[in-house]
Enzyme design. Structure first.
Site, short mmCIF file in Angstrom:
data_model
loop_
_atom_site.label_atom_id
_atom_site.label_comp_id
_atom_site.label_asym_id
_atom_site.label_seq_id
_atom_site.Cartn_x
_atom_site.Cartn_y
_atom_site.Cartn_z
N ASP A 130 -0.37 -0.29 -10.46
CA ASP A 130 -0.76 -0.26 -9.20
C ASP A 130 -2.22 -0.75 -8.86
OD1 ASP A 130 -1.87 1.50 -10.72
OD2 ASP A 130 -1.05 3.44 -9.55
N MET A 151 0.84 3.35 -13.49
CA MET A 151 0.91 2.83 -14.83
C MET A 151 1.08 3.92 -15.78
SD MET A 151 -2.44 0.59 -14.12
CE MET A 151 -2.51 -0.37 -15.62
#
Length: 509
Positions: free
Chosen positions: A240, A81
């Protein structure tokens, strides 16, 4: 039989898995790529390395699984991210991407909170300005590399760059977009107010989707490179952590996930938008359409254990190579030689600064309590215990927000060790379970692909595919001992904060 491809773009490698229509993993493959740290506290990667690694990984996976391209019904993407990918109008990468663990933007975070207003920023985005987020990286580029900034036409996150290469279409899911500090998380839309106050063009940002929405289909060029079929649907996917939570079935209240990747994350599902008034926890959109989640993030969980292995695990590395064993298994076996609390030795796991509960890029790691009795076994166990204490910090904040938890679902590298799972159960005081899906974010991405392509509800699909396979209960005697050590651990950062800052400033010159 049809299959769904889950792709997880991690910090050190891309992982690809094939999941059949019954939720069973057919095959998996990983390909590594480099991480660059040109200055202390900086972390960058070349987006082209992600694409090359992903293409190679998919091609090898299909070859090893002996799956025909037409059998892959859809693709889901998960990814690290916050990383900032900057493209020009011709879609060329302008500079290496600044990653989630990059700590260069402390000054930009202060500027953002002044420009938007600290309280207003929290009201709109559900979060405070932190160095890991995307918006400070954009401001940093404007202030420090104006020539590069002048070329910007598109900004996206890591996995969305890979999807662009696969499909030729722009898009981002609301879960990953929550970590940009540019999204109105409650409304699941870009915040025009924040964009205006920061001077960021909305046209630079991708269109928003829910995680199971189909964003595009595979282009002929991408099909030729990856071995997939032209026209294969590609869904939005998620960051994720959202994908990892979906991958272990954290899609309803009462269950928390503990993800032990490079970073460490404690994650709970919210049916409605909730926020931590003090912004210590992150409030993000979930990968489940129309839902939200809260999470706490420590920056160096598995990363701390990896650091210990790389720099002090020479004996175990050599033995693992010689005997074909897992080096982490050897290290955890060594750790079991030491008692709970490592005979008065604690490890502060702030090797790359910290986010929750101490949002401080200048926080530093260290061993506290060393004496002549301490061996490598003690130090190894102390590293594992320090990581686990750090993860518990996030759960304590959630409990203060009246979050009810009945069990922890662990995933990531640490979840493979029953010894570490028992440690987590004892430190947290909750049962720890593992599920039949052990591929975390990649599995969650495959679930999202199946949900979008088959038109099935994400939560229902998780309940159909995911089952508990192991359960570890806390041992009361161990819990009591760990409680005493945890109280001392919680005092480390407040006590050493000024020292950490002085050392950080000295190192910066």
């Amino acid at each position: 039989m049809g299959y769904f491809l889950g792709v997880d773009l991690g910090t050190s490698a891309v992982k690809c898995i094939l999941v059949d229509e019954a939720g069973q993993v057919k095959a998996s493959k990983s390909v590594e790529y480099p991480l660059y740290q040109p200055h202390p506290g900086w972390a960058e990667q070349n987006p082209e390395d992600w694409w090359i690694g992903t293409a190679e990984c998919v091609k090898l996976l299909l070859q090893e699984a002996r799956i025909a391209a037409a059998e892959v019904l859809g693709v889901g993407l998960s990814g690290q991210m916050h990383g900032s990918v900057f493209l020009d109008e011709k879609l060329a990468v302008i500079r290496p991407a600044l990653l989630w663990c990059d700590q260069r933007t402390a000054e930009q975070c202060e500027w953002i909170e002044q420009a938007v207003g600290k309280e207003r920023l929290g009201e709109l985005t559900g979060n405070k300005a932190l160095t890991g987020f995307t918006a400070p990286k954009i401001v940093w580029l404007r202030q420090n590399e104006p020539d590069a900034y002048a070329r910007v036409a598109h900004i996206m996150l890591p996995k969305d760059y890979v999807r662009l290469k696969l499909t030729g279409t722009f898009g981002i899911d609301v879960a990953d977009a929550s970590g940009t500090l540019l999204l109105d998380v409650a409304k699941r839309d870009w915040s025009q107010e924040v964009l205006d106050k920061l001077g960021i063009e909305r046209s630079w940002l991708p269109p928003l989707f829910e995680s199971n929405d189909i964003v595009g289909t595979l282009t002929p060029e991408a099909a030729g490179i990856t071995g997939l079929a032209e026209g294969t649907p590609v869904v939005a996917g998620g960051g994720d952590q959202a994908c990892g939570a979906v991958g272990v079935g954290v899609v309803k209240p009462g269950i928390a996930s503990v993800a032990m990747g490079t970073s460490g994350v404690v994650f709970v599902h919210d049916g409605t938008y909730q926020e931590d008034p003090e912004r210590r926890l992150h409030s993000f959109c979930h990968g489940v359409p129309g839902k939200w989640h809260r999470m706490g993030v420590m920056l160096a969980a598995g990363g701390s254990f990896q650091w210990w292995k790389n720099h002090f695990g020479f004996e175990e590395l050599e033995l693992a190579k010689k005997e074909g064993r897992d080096v982490y298994d050897l290290l955890t076996t060594r750790a079991q030689e030491a008692p709970i609390g490592s005979e008065g030795l604690l490890f502060a796991p702030y090797l790359t600064g910290e986010r929750v509960p101490h949002p401080d890029p200048k926080a530093r790691g260290g061993f506290i309590g060393l004496n002549l009795r301490h061996s490598k076994a003690h130090l190894t166990r102390a590293v594992m215990e320090g990581i686990t204490f750090g993860l518990r910090d996030s759960l304590e904040l959630m409990k203060e927000s009246s979050v009810e938890v009945t069990e922890l679902r662990v995933n990531g590298g640490g979840a493979k060790s029953r010894f570490w799972r028992q440690m987590i159960a004892d430190v947290f005081g909750y049962p720890v379970v593992t599920v039949n899906s052990t591929d975390g974010p990649a599995y969650g991405a495959a679930v999202m692909a199946a949900s979008g392509v088959l038109g099935k509800d994400t939560t229902a699909l998780c309940e159909e595919w995911i089952q508990v396979v192991d359960r570890v209960e806390p041992i009361e005697e161990n819990r009591i001992q760990y409680e005493r050590y945890y109280e001392v651990y919680r005092s480390l950062y407040p006590t050493l904060r000024d020292t950490f800052h002085k050392l950080s400033d000295l190192a910066q010159g």
